[in-house]
Design a protein around this motif. Structure first.
Motif, PDB file in Angstrom:
ATOM      1  N   LEU A  21      35.546 -16.301 -26.730  1.00  0.00           N
ATOM      2  CA  LEU A  21      36.602 -16.991 -25.996  1.00  0.00           C
ATOM      3  C   LEU A  21      37.913 -16.732 -26.717  1.00  0.00           C
ATOM      4  CD1 LEU A  21      36.706 -19.181 -23.547  1.00  0.00           C
ATOM      5  CD2 LEU A  21      37.305 -20.747 -25.391  1.00  0.00           C
ATOM      6  N   LEU A  37      32.501 -25.456 -21.303  1.00  0.00           N
ATOM      7  CA  LEU A  37      33.634 -24.557 -21.519  1.00  0.00           C
ATOM      8  C   LEU A  37      34.925 -25.196 -21.018  1.00  0.00           C
ATOM      9  CD1 LEU A  37      32.144 -21.128 -20.349  1.00  0.00           C
ATOM     10  CD2 LEU A  37      32.787 -21.722 -22.700  1.00  0.00           C
ATOM     11  N   VAL A  42      43.175 -18.046 -20.980  1.00  0.00           N
ATOM     12  CA  VAL A  42      41.897 -18.223 -21.666  1.00  0.00           C
ATOM     13  C   VAL A  42      40.947 -17.172 -21.097  1.00  0.00           C
ATOM     14  CG1 VAL A  42      39.978 -19.759 -22.167  1.00  0.00           C
ATOM     15  CG2 VAL A  42      42.296 -20.681 -22.004  1.00  0.00           C
ATOM     16  N   VAL A  81      37.290 -13.302 -16.912  1.00  0.00           N
ATOM     17  CA  VAL A  81      36.076 -12.869 -17.605  1.00  0.00           C
ATOM     18  C   VAL A  81      36.057 -11.350 -17.618  1.00  0.00           C
ATOM     19  CG1 VAL A  81      33.564 -12.905 -17.663  1.00  0.00           C
ATOM     20  CG2 VAL A  81      34.809 -14.926 -16.867  1.00  0.00           C
ATOM     21  N   LEU A  85      37.235 -14.927 -21.395  1.00  0.00           N
ATOM     22  CA  LEU A  85      35.849 -14.938 -21.857  1.00  0.00           C
ATOM     23  C   LEU A  85      35.276 -13.529 -21.723  1.00  0.00           C
ATOM     24  CD1 LEU A  85      33.611 -16.979 -22.820  1.00  0.00           C
ATOM     25  CD2 LEU A  85      32.871 -17.058 -20.426  1.00  0.00           C
ATOM     26  N   GLU A 143      42.189 -17.099 -26.587  1.00  0.00           N
ATOM     27  CA  GLU A 143      43.356 -17.757 -25.999  1.00  0.00           C
ATOM     28  C   GLU A 143      44.607 -17.021 -26.468  1.00  0.00           C
ATOM     29  OE1 GLU A 143      42.905 -22.138 -26.894  1.00  0.00           O
ATOM     30  OE2 GLU A 143      41.175 -21.268 -27.945  1.00  0.00           O
ATOM     31  N   VAL A 196      38.697 -21.449 -17.789  1.00  0.00           N
ATOM     32  CA  VAL A 196      38.731 -20.021 -18.103  1.00  0.00           C
ATOM     33  C   VAL A 196      39.476 -19.304 -16.986  1.00  0.00           C
ATOM     34  CG1 VAL A 196      37.358 -17.944 -18.484  1.00  0.00           C
ATOM     35  CG2 VAL A 196      36.564 -20.141 -19.388  1.00  0.00           C
TER      36      VAL A 196
END
Length: 476
Positions: A217, A256, A224, A262, A226, A219, A259
């Protein structure tokens, strides 16, 4: 000896080829195929599915927002939109006589095997004349992707089986939870108790949390991100067969924080997990942006994912509403397989994330190749790189597909990374090296190169580290 070797085959990442008869039945039970969700406002880096003309106009408007200069070049009856080199990643034409470039169906509907792929993708292509040559993706005569580097030399199935039967397995993962808790503790991530603090790092800072294996993860710059989400107990299409975690995930999908995006590197089960993907989509819905290599769009739709962008190497895109952060699909040396008949039908890759104040690189799963130098020259220095260090023995099998710690340090140097996080170790017993050896070898390799070992660090499962991109300070 024979039984132990066969178990090793199943546990090793290479065994994906040897147990290829196990069909990914889970992937057949995803949600019905849906089109990519289109954003509601002009702020979104959106994908138009109405027509190619709308996509062209949207691309021009997007480039005006991004400050890039766009020009139109007519080649026969096709129109290609080329932007200046200041915008980011290079894309070059295939050499004469090579197979058609993956993604060319975007410009020529007649060569597209899936209309959904064509209508759901939009990338920003650079004028190849402004850039030196780069390694582009290539296919063989059967249309399957290949590794174009001389460093790729995958052994035959017979060789793989023979070596895993005859080689000794040194992984020696303890069965005792007490020993594992001492050697590889699993910590509760900071965001479990304070999810509202995720994504709140200051400009010029980034925070990284290791969630085990290749799941990270990150930032940075208001986003954010993943990587390769894996929250299941086994890296396998079947619940009772295949590599099993010896360290639990430090959190669940439900724990979590929000997010935004991804990143998926390739299709192997320890990096692309159906249950984890489906759970993330249920949790975050169409606002979650999935960025995947070429060929994965339909599989993602089958899992119910709606907001999916698939990219070829050196193509780039962004997260709707965050146009200032660019995601580039970059090369890696690996392979793909999930079913008996889908060898390398999808592309694999690494990911480069370019923000206004921070730069992040995710290697995914890879052997060493020269493209990391290309990536470093174009996008380095990176404030943080996530680079694999485990699953490298027997070397005669693993060399082409998995770097060892010494090669991981070479990638760290090639990328001009200020800091690197070690991933792809300490979670699954995928190969034959001692389970605690990778970090030891990593430290030795950094010292041999005259580098500070703290610049290429490991984290406990669930542990975070805050980095200052401008001063290279580290805050635990």
């Amino acid at each position: 000896m024979l039984n132990r070797g066969l178990v090793g085959v199943i546990r090793c990442s290479c065994s994906r080829r040897l147990i290829s008869a196990l069909v990914d039945f889970k992937s057949r039970h995803g949600a019905p195929l849906t089109k990519t969700t289109v954003g509601k406002s002009a702020k979104r880096c959106s994908v138009s599915s109405d027509s190619m003309e709308e996509e062209r106009r949207g691309g021009a408007a997007e480039e005006r927002r991004r400050g890039g200069a766009m020009e139109e070049v007519e080649e026969g009856e096709q129109r290609k939109h080329l932007i200046g080199p200041e915008a980011g990643a290079p894309v070059v034409r295939p050499k004469a006589g090579s197979p058609p470039a993956p993604g060319s169906e975007e410009l020529n509907p007649a060569c597209s095997p899936r209309s959904s792929s064509r209508s759901s993708r939009r990338s920003f292509r650079l004028d190849y004349r402004h850039e030196e040559d780069v390694t582009h993706s290539q296919r063989d005569a059967r249309g399957r992707f290949i590794n174009p580097w001389p460093t790729w030399n995958f052994p035959s199935y017979a060789t793989i089986l023979r070596l895993f039967i005859t080689e000794k397995n040194h992984s020696n993962v303890p069965s005792s939870k007490e020993i594992l808790d001492k050697e590889l503790p699993v910590l509760e991530p900071f965001f479990v108790r304070s999810p509202e603090t995720a994504g709140s790092v200051s400009p010029g800072q980034l925070r990284v949390t290791w969630l085990g294996h290749a799941t990270v993860l990150v930032e940075l710059d208001g986003l954010v991100i993943l990587t390769d989400p894996m929250f299941s107990q086994r890296a396998s299409p079947l619940p009772l067969v295949g590599p099993k975690r010896y360290r639990e995930p430090p959190c669940t999908v439900e724990q979590l924080p929000h997010v935004d995006a991804v990143l998926i590197s390739h299709t192997h089960y320890d990096h692309l997990d159906w249950a984890s993907v489906a759970a993330l989509e249920r949790r975050f819905g169409p606002e979650l942006r999935w960025l995947v290599p070429l060929g994965l769009l339909d599989w993602m739709h089958g899992c119910g994912c709606q907001n999916v962008i698939q990219l070829d190497w050196w193509e780039q895109n962004c997260v709707p509403g965050h146009d200032e952060v660019t995601f580039v699909c970059t090369p890696a040396q690996h392979w793909c397989k999930r079913t008996p008949l889908d060898d390398n039908r999808t592309l694999w890759g690494s990911w480069t994330v370019l923000g206004p104040s921070c730069r992040f690189f995710f290697a995914g799963d890879t052997g060493y190749c020269s493209s990391f130098q290309e990536i470093g020259r174009r996008y380095g220095p990176f404030d943080l790189a996530a680079i694999p260090i485990g699953a490298y023995l027997p070397r005669s099998i693993m060399r082409s597909q998995h770097v060892d710690p010494e090669e991981a340090v070479k990638i760290h140097i090639d990328l001009q990374a200020k800091h690197s996080l070690a991933i792809h170790w300490g979670t699954f017993a995928l190969a034959y090296e001692y389970y605690l050896e990778p970090p030891v070898k990593l430290r030795e390799a950094m010292e041999q190169q005259g580098r500070d070992p703290q610049d290429f660090f490991t984290l406990h499962h669930g542990e975070s580290r805050l980095l200052n991109a401008h001063t290279q300070d580290v805050f635990d």
